[in-house]
Design a protein around this motif. Structure first.
Motif, PDB file in Angstrom:
ATOM      1  N   VAL A 276      41.415  44.956  26.702  1.00  0.00           N
ATOM      2  CA  VAL A 276      42.233  43.801  26.323  1.00  0.00           C
ATOM      3  C   VAL A 276      42.456  42.832  27.479  1.00  0.00           C
ATOM      4  CG1 VAL A 276      43.411  45.098  24.512  1.00  0.00           C
ATOM      5  CG2 VAL A 276      44.377  45.049  26.826  1.00  0.00           C
ATOM      6  N   VAL A 277      41.960  43.143  28.680  1.00  0.00           N
ATOM      7  CA  VAL A 277      42.196  42.256  29.812  1.00  0.00           C
ATOM      8  C   VAL A 277      41.452  40.944  29.590  1.00  0.00           C
ATOM      9  CG1 VAL A 277      40.243  43.151  31.163  1.00  0.00           C
ATOM     10  CG2 VAL A 277      42.216  42.152  32.330  1.00  0.00           C
ATOM     11  N   GLU A 278      42.031  39.850  30.030  1.00  0.00           N
ATOM     12  CA  GLU A 278      41.423  38.536  29.797  1.00  0.00           C
ATOM     13  C   GLU A 278      40.110  38.370  30.566  1.00  0.00           C
ATOM     14  OE1 GLU A 278      44.372  35.663  30.790  1.00  0.00           O
ATOM     15  OE2 GLU A 278      45.629  36.079  29.037  1.00  0.00           O
ATOM     16  N   ASN A 279      40.081  38.827  31.831  1.00  0.00           N
ATOM     17  CA  ASN A 279      38.864  38.761  32.636  1.00  0.00           C
ATOM     18  C   ASN A 279      38.601  40.154  33.204  1.00  0.00           C
ATOM     19  OD1 ASN A 279      40.396  35.832  33.381  1.00  0.00           O
ATOM     20  ND2 ASN A 279      38.280  35.701  32.714  1.00  0.00           N
ATOM     21  N   VAL A 280      37.536  40.797  32.742  1.00  0.00           N
ATOM     22  CA  VAL A 280      37.229  42.159  33.160  1.00  0.00           C
ATOM     23  C   VAL A 280      36.771  42.155  34.610  1.00  0.00           C
ATOM     24  CG1 VAL A 280      36.617  42.877  30.829  1.00  0.00           C
ATOM     25  CG2 VAL A 280      34.849  41.951  32.341  1.00  0.00           C
ATOM     26  N   PRO A 281      36.889  43.291  35.310  1.00  0.00           N
ATOM     27  CA  PRO A 281      36.338  43.371  36.657  1.00  0.00           C
ATOM     28  C   PRO A 281      34.823  43.130  36.629  1.00  0.00           C
ATOM     29  CG  PRO A 281      37.820  45.208  36.231  1.00  0.00           C
ATOM     30  CD  PRO A 281      37.618  44.522  34.930  1.00  0.00           C
ATOM     31  N   ILE A 282      34.321  42.419  37.617  1.00  0.00           N
ATOM     32  CA  ILE A 282      32.902  42.061  37.663  1.00  0.00           C
ATOM     33  C   ILE A 282      32.193  43.007  38.625  1.00  0.00           C
ATOM     34  CG2 ILE A 282      31.243  40.242  38.195  1.00  0.00           C
ATOM     35  CD1 ILE A 282      33.382  38.207  37.511  1.00  0.00           C
ATOM     36  N   PHE A 283      31.249  43.781  38.061  1.00  0.00           N
ATOM     37  CA  PHE A 283      30.441  44.686  38.865  1.00  0.00           C
ATOM     38  C   PHE A 283      29.469  43.862  39.714  1.00  0.00           C
ATOM     39  CE2 PHE A 283      27.748  48.172  39.991  1.00  0.00           C
ATOM     40  CZ  PHE A 283      28.481  49.327  39.787  1.00  0.00           C
ATOM     41  N   PRO A 284      29.204  44.254  40.961  1.00  0.00           N
ATOM     42  CA  PRO A 284      28.256  43.491  41.778  1.00  0.00           C
ATOM     43  C   PRO A 284      26.902  43.348  41.087  1.00  0.00           C
ATOM     44  CG  PRO A 284      29.428  45.059  43.138  1.00  0.00           C
ATOM     45  CD  PRO A 284      29.810  45.361  41.733  1.00  0.00           C
ATOM     46  N   GLY A 285      26.448  42.109  40.972  1.00  0.00           N
ATOM     47  CA  GLY A 285      25.171  41.845  40.314  1.00  0.00           C
ATOM     48  C   GLY A 285      25.297  41.432  38.867  1.00  0.00           C
ATOM     49  N   CYS A 286      26.507  41.475  38.308  1.00  0.00           N
ATOM     50  CA  CYS A 286      26.706  41.108  36.904  1.00  0.00           C
ATOM     51  C   CYS A 286      26.947  39.591  36.806  1.00  0.00           C
ATOM     52  CB  CYS A 286      27.887  41.862  36.304  1.00  0.00           C
ATOM     53  SG  CYS A 286      27.510  43.551  35.813  1.00  0.00           S
ATOM     54  N   LYS A 287      26.344  39.004  35.781  1.00  0.00           N
ATOM     55  CA  LYS A 287      26.527  37.593  35.482  1.00  0.00           C
ATOM     56  C   LYS A 287      26.664  37.444  33.983  1.00  0.00           C
ATOM     57  CE  LYS A 287      23.861  35.886  39.454  1.00  0.00           C
ATOM     58  NZ  LYS A 287      22.705  35.031  39.891  1.00  0.00           N
ATOM     59  N   GLY A 288      27.536  36.581  33.576  1.00  0.00           N
ATOM     60  CA  GLY A 288      27.739  36.354  32.148  1.00  0.00           C
ATOM     61  C   GLY A 288      28.525  35.098  31.911  1.00  0.00           C
ATOM     62  N   LYS A 289      28.324  34.540  30.730  1.00  0.00           N
ATOM     63  CA  LYS A 289      29.008  33.305  30.375  1.00  0.00           C
ATOM     64  C   LYS A 289      30.415  33.556  29.842  1.00  0.00           C
ATOM     65  CE  LYS A 289      24.648  30.949  29.271  1.00  0.00           C
ATOM     66  NZ  LYS A 289      23.859  30.229  28.228  1.00  0.00           N
ATOM     67  N   ASN A 290      30.629  34.756  29.275  1.00  0.00           N
ATOM     68  CA  ASN A 290      31.939  35.032  28.700  1.00  0.00           C
ATOM     69  C   ASN A 290      32.335  36.484  29.022  1.00  0.00           C
ATOM     70  OD1 ASN A 290      30.446  36.640  26.820  1.00  0.00           O
ATOM     71  ND2 ASN A 290      30.133  34.811  25.536  1.00  0.00           N
ATOM     72  N   ASN A 291      33.518  36.842  28.548  1.00  0.00           N
ATOM     73  CA  ASN A 291      34.061  38.166  28.864  1.00  0.00           C
ATOM     74  C   ASN A 291      33.264  39.283  28.199  1.00  0.00           C
ATOM     75  OD1 ASN A 291      36.040  39.475  30.402  1.00  0.00           O
ATOM     76  ND2 ASN A 291      37.278  39.909  28.595  1.00  0.00           N
ATOM     77  N   THR A 292      32.709  39.037  27.025  1.00  0.00           N
ATOM     78  CA  THR A 292      31.936  40.069  26.318  1.00  0.00           C
ATOM     79  C   THR A 292      30.662  40.411  27.089  1.00  0.00           C
ATOM     80  OG1 THR A 292      32.802  39.253  24.223  1.00  0.00           O
ATOM     81  CG2 THR A 292      30.850  40.649  24.128  1.00  0.00           C
ATOM     82  N   GLU A 293      29.956  39.404  27.590  1.00  0.00           N
ATOM     83  CA  GLU A 293      28.740  39.655  28.355  1.00  0.00           C
ATOM     84  C   GLU A 293      29.045  40.390  29.656  1.00  0.00           C
ATOM     85  OE1 GLU A 293      26.766  35.964  28.921  1.00  0.00           O
ATOM     86  OE2 GLU A 293      26.264  35.689  26.794  1.00  0.00           O
ATOM     87  N   LEU A 294      30.150  40.036  30.298  1.00  0.00           N
ATOM     88  CA  LEU A 294      30.527  40.723  31.531  1.00  0.00           C
ATOM     89  C   LEU A 294      30.942  42.172  31.263  1.00  0.00           C
ATOM     90  CD1 LEU A 294      32.579  37.895  33.296  1.00  0.00           C
ATOM     91  CD2 LEU A 294      30.294  38.707  33.899  1.00  0.00           C
ATOM     92  N   ARG A 295      31.585  42.411  30.122  1.00  0.00           N
ATOM     93  CA  ARG A 295      31.972  43.774  29.753  1.00  0.00           C
ATOM     94  C   ARG A 295      30.735  44.634  29.493  1.00  0.00           C
ATOM     95  NH1 ARG A 295      35.149  42.531  26.069  1.00  0.00           N
ATOM     96  NH2 ARG A 295      37.157  42.760  27.143  1.00  0.00           N
TER      97      ARG A 295
END
Length: 242
Positions: A131-150
């Motif tokens: 439910v967090v608005e912005n999930v923690p970003i793993f090194p090397g992860c890229k995404g346009k929105n929160n779902t892609e980053l998750r």
């Protein structure tokens, strides 16, 4: 030849009377025998009360000579000379001041609220990963929105586990296998903390702890623009392949 028989001496003439008399006599003795009671002599207590003459013993009266009481102690002798010592040392008395106030006491200047320093204590907020608005970003992860980053976070986690996975030799020899559930958190600084494991064997739990402790520093999750602590859980399967 005629039989000579005396009618007065015929024995069977009164046989029924004799039989009845004998039967009654036998019944009488049988009844008395059934009614007869006997008592054991051991049940009777034979007690004999022997009352003899009371013998009065004369007790001689002896005169006991008690020792005389000790003499009273001598009276303490009074001192011949009484010396009077003058008290020349002065003792200062301690004055206890009253803590009560009256109308003549002055009141100190009040302290203004602006002069008091207020220190703000930052409270660590924990927000679930789902439910967090912005999930923690793993090194090397890229995404346009929160779902892609998750989704990228989950993918990188699986790659990290496969890269550092090593089956414990002792558990492998004993045939220990199963699923270990791991719970950890990415704190407000992006570091992995509070690692907890639960599994079927201690060796498997230690290996799962080691794998998660090797996670790199991430970009922390955010809630309303502020970095927050984000807990995350993942199962690690330990399987023995024949």
């Amino acid at each position: 030849m005629e039989t000579k028989k005396n009618p007065n001496l015929e024995i069977g003439r009164n046989s029924s009377i004799y039989f009845a008399i004998g039967l009654n006599i036998m019944l009488f003795f049988t009844w008395r025998g059934l009614e007869y009671k006997s008592y054991e002599k051991d049940d009777f207590a034979m007690e004999i009360l022997d009352i003899g003459e009371e013998i009065e013993e004369d007790i001689p009266i002896t005169n006991l000579e008690a020792p005389p009481p000790p003499p009273p102690p001598p009276a303490a002798a009074a001192p011949d000379v009484i010396t009077i010592v003058e008290d020349t040392e002065e003792i200062e008395e301690t004055v206890i001041e009253s803590s009560e106030t009256d109308q003549d006491d002055e009141i100190a200047d009040p302290i203004e609220v602006s002069d008091v320093a207020v220190e703000e204590v930052e409270e660590e907020v924990s927000v679930p990963f789902s439910v967090v608005e912005n999930v923690p970003i793993f090194p090397g992860c890229k995404g346009k929105n929160n779902t892609e980053l998750r989704n990228c976070f989950a993918l990188k986690m699986n790659e990290h586990i496969k890269k550092h996975f090593k089956y414990p030799e002792s558990a492998l020899e004993m045939g220990v296998h199963g699923k270990v559930f791991v719970l950890f958190a990415v704190d407000a600084n992006g570091n992995v903390s509070n690692i907890k494991t639960r599994g079927p064997d201690k060796k498997l739990e230690e290996e799962a702890y080691r794998i998660i402790s090797l996670l790199p520093t991430m970009e922390p999750g955010k809630q309303r623009g502020r970095p927050v602590k984000v807990p995350y859980s993942i199962p690690i399967h330990f399987k023995i392949q024949n």
